[in-house]
Design an enzyme around this catalytic site. Structure first.
Site, short mmCIF file in Angstrom:
data_model
loop_
_atom_site.label_atom_id
_atom_site.label_comp_id
_atom_site.label_asym_id
_atom_site.label_seq_id
_atom_site.Cartn_x
_atom_site.Cartn_y
_atom_site.Cartn_z
N ASP A 315 63.28 37.89 27.90
CA ASP A 315 64.45 37.72 28.76
C ASP A 315 65.40 38.91 28.66
O ASP A 315 65.57 39.50 27.59
CB ASP A 315 65.18 36.43 28.35
N GLU A 366 61.48 40.58 31.87
CA GLU A 366 62.42 40.33 32.95
C GLU A 366 63.39 41.50 32.94
O GLU A 366 64.23 41.62 32.06
CB GLU A 366 63.19 39.01 32.74
#
Length: 649
Positions: A315, A366
């Site tokens: 993330d 991401e």
């Protein structure tokens, strides 16, 4: 104690564990720090270890001592690790550490290395070591090790575990429930992988798991570690991979967890401006500190090793590699630019060591910028991820589909621009949770027009995603076109499926998913040039896009035609690579999918009519706001029609 510990961890000594920890190369810290049985004898108690280098004193307090100061821990000054054996401690008791911080303040802290926590909102750690688990996924893991995932289908169903479905009493599902229902559903729908939003312990459900306190524990509200292992085991036996979001850049600011653990910057940066993550109300890990590296890398290995995960999505990579990503003040690095040198080096190290131990794993970033090579080999200068989310494609495509078709002819570049850079990274095309919350509207609700046209365009959007080069990801409920936004504390709107249009949309998504898996041209050439051939990306007046996806063999290819207007295009001509007959194999406007067509287009026979650089062309009908896919039925592959493109076998 040393003999027992050495027996538990092979022949590695405690001193070696400590040394490797301080050097940033202890990747199995979960076998050392935290709570562990002193010996195999259940009555011998447990040893507790915690890193708090600048604490003045640490006590372990719990059910075994009435939460008092009767068990002061002993500091190893060289490593900064406090430890104590507690003979009275027993499995499933609660405990915390009372830390006398550097400034003299005494505060109860939870164990950062705990593998089980008390159910929230309580925050105590649980005296528990995971027992050996009987896995039955050897065939799956063996296949994954032999497989080149770049040249195989990857179609990910993104799931927020507790809100996929709820019970009649309003309580959300746990992994025991998900094993019974989610796995057969995903298998039936035709996805290849499930990707979970973070499963680790976190105190605030509204964070969706992206502000963690326990990096080595399944969130207590989601079920037990063994229930999650059962889930993964069952997935693998049903040929479904399991990925989990991992958050190594920032952590929860809660005072009873990692934040300023010993009263000084322990896990966070020394510089308060770098430590503070203003945008997310969190704290940033000091990614250059060796002990933090050991902690985070051990967390990654814990989930991969103990739970047999097939990979991770990392993330917020941008926050880890750019100093100016967040709000607030920032300072340039020693070279005067914005790159976070420690973050960049840490992520390269992470990818290197994980891929060495688990070369079959999928490691996905991401990341939304275009200034750094994210995927690819470290030797080539990349950070080393296998894949990167293509946020640019997602933003452009959703903007286009929200647009009134009248204006689309002047904005066709929004859907064609990605053809210019599709090989720049190994991309995943994401239609993720981030796009269906906070007033952004659901994917269905984003589509232009009335309800019928919204469904038609959603089918076309998904077809474009599945035909476009790159791996795929769709967030739960998108498969049937849920109209309401996702709510983290509420099950999905399964009642929608009582509506015929939603049920047909779900059926279409399933057909499309299985189509993707079965059609080799959509994945077997990976990122090679030959897999994509654009027929016409400049038809602004009709606002129709056409392209070809090629497989390894000359005869293995698919022709894709997408109509982005509410006008049916009859006798629509496109160029074809070979003389012969072409048959329609998918039409998004069929009645079974929620459209109005009851039969497919008749086969198209090529004519010697030039179209752009093609010597042969065909005509067909393309439904309004729809897409069709054609396949060669009887063609002459000895001579190619195109004057400019030679597809090599």
């Amino acid at each position: 104690m040393a003999v027992n510990t050495e027996e538990r961890h092979g022949q590695e000594s405690l001193e070696n564990h400590k040394h490797m920890f301080n050097q940033g190369v202890n990747y199995e810290l979960y076998n050392f720090l935290g709570v562990h049985k002193i010996s195999r004898d259940d009555e011998s108690g447990y040893v507790f270890r915690v890193w708090a280098p600048h604490a003045k004193q640490v006590w372990v307090c719990g059910d075994f001592n009435n939460w008092d100061k009767s068990h002061p821990m002993i500091l190893d000054e060289k490593s900064g690790i406090w430890s104590i054996e507690v003979k009275e401690s027993r499995e499933n008791q609660y405990y915390k550490y009372l830390v006398k911080q550097a400034n003299g303040r005494e505060i109860m802290k939870t164990d950062p290395m705990a593998q089980v926590y008390e159910k929230r909102p309580e925050t105590a750690a649980v005296v528990k070591e995971l027992e050996p688990f009987k896995w039955n996924d050897g065939l799956w893991r063996g296949r994954q090790k032999r497989m080149n995932h770049f040249n195989n289908p990857i179609n990910i169903y993104e799931v927020h575990a507790p809100s996929w479905k709820e019970h009649e009493d309003g309580s959300l599902y746990t992994f025991k429930d998900l094993t019974a229902e989610l796995i057969p559903y995903v298998k039936k729908m035709g996805y290849t992988h499930i990707e979970f939003m973070p499963l680790m312990e976190h105190p605030l459900p509204a964070s969706w798991g992206y502000q963690l306190t326990g990096y080595f524990a399944l969130c207590s509200s989601y079920g037990t570690p063994d229930e999650f292992k059962d889930f993964v085991n069952e997935c693998h036996q049903n040929n479904i991979g399991v990925l989990v979001d991992w958050v190594p850049g920032h952590f929860s600011i809660n005072d009873d967890a990692l934040a300023y653990y010993d009263g000084t910057p322990t896990y966070e940066y020394e510089d308060p401006d770098r430590a503070k993550n203003i945008g997310w109300g969190a704290l940033n890990f000091d990614l250059g500190k060796p002990e933090v590296q050991s902690f985070l890398l051990s967390s990654a290995f814990y989930w991969l090793n103990e739970f047999h995960l097939d990979g991770m999505r990392v993330d917020a990579v941008s926050n880890m590699i750019y100093l100016d990503y967040d709000e607030g003040p920032w300072k340039p690095n020693k070279y005067g630019d914005t790159r976070n040198l420690e973050g960049y080096a840490f992520l390269q190290k992470f990818n290197k060591v994980v891929k060495f131990a688990h070369p079959e794993s999928l490691i996905i970033a991401e990341e939304s910028s275009s200034g750094t090579q994210i995927s690819g080999t470290i030797e080539s200068g990349a950070i080393g991820f296998d894949y990167k989310w293509n946020m640019g494609w997602m933003n452009d495509v959703l903007e286009f589909f929200e647009m009134d078709p009248y204006f689309r002819k002047d904005n066709l570049n929004l859907v064609t621009f990605s053809f210019m850079y599709w090989q720049a990274e190994n991309f995943v095309l994401p239609l993720s949770h981030d796009e269906v919350v906070h007033g952004k509207k659901s994917l269905m609700h984003k589509m232009w027009g009335d309800r019928y046209r919204q469904f038609a365009q959603l089918r076309t959007l998904y077809t474009f995603m599945m035909m476009h080069p790159g791996k795929k990801l769709l967030f739960m409920s998108g498969e049937w076109g849920q109209f309401l936004e996702w709510k983290f504390d509420h099950g999905l709107e399964w009642v929608d499926l009582q509506d015929e249009m939603n049920a047909k949309m779900q059926h279409f998504t399933s057909v499309l998913n299985h189509f993707y898996k079965e059609e080799r041209p959509l994945w077997e050439l990976g990122q090679q040039d030959a897999t994509l051939e654009v027929i016409d990306a400049d038809n602004h007046n009709d606002t129709v896009l056409s392209f070809i996806r090629h497989g390894k063999r000359k005869k293995d290819f698919l022709i894709v035609i997408l109509n982005f207007t509410p006008v049916e295009r009859r006798n629509f001509r496109i160029g074809v690579p070979y003389e012969g007959t072409y048959t329609e194999i998918l039409n998004t406007e069929m009645k079974e999918f929620g459209g109005t067509w009851v039969e497919h287009n008749a086969d198209s026979v090529s004519e010697e009519v030039n179209f752009k650089d093609y010597e042969h062309s065909i005509t067909t009908t393309v439904p309004a706001l729809g897409a069709i896919i054609l396949k060669p039925k009887d063609i002459k592959v000895t001579r190619r029609s195109s004057k400019k493109h030679s597809h090599k076998k």
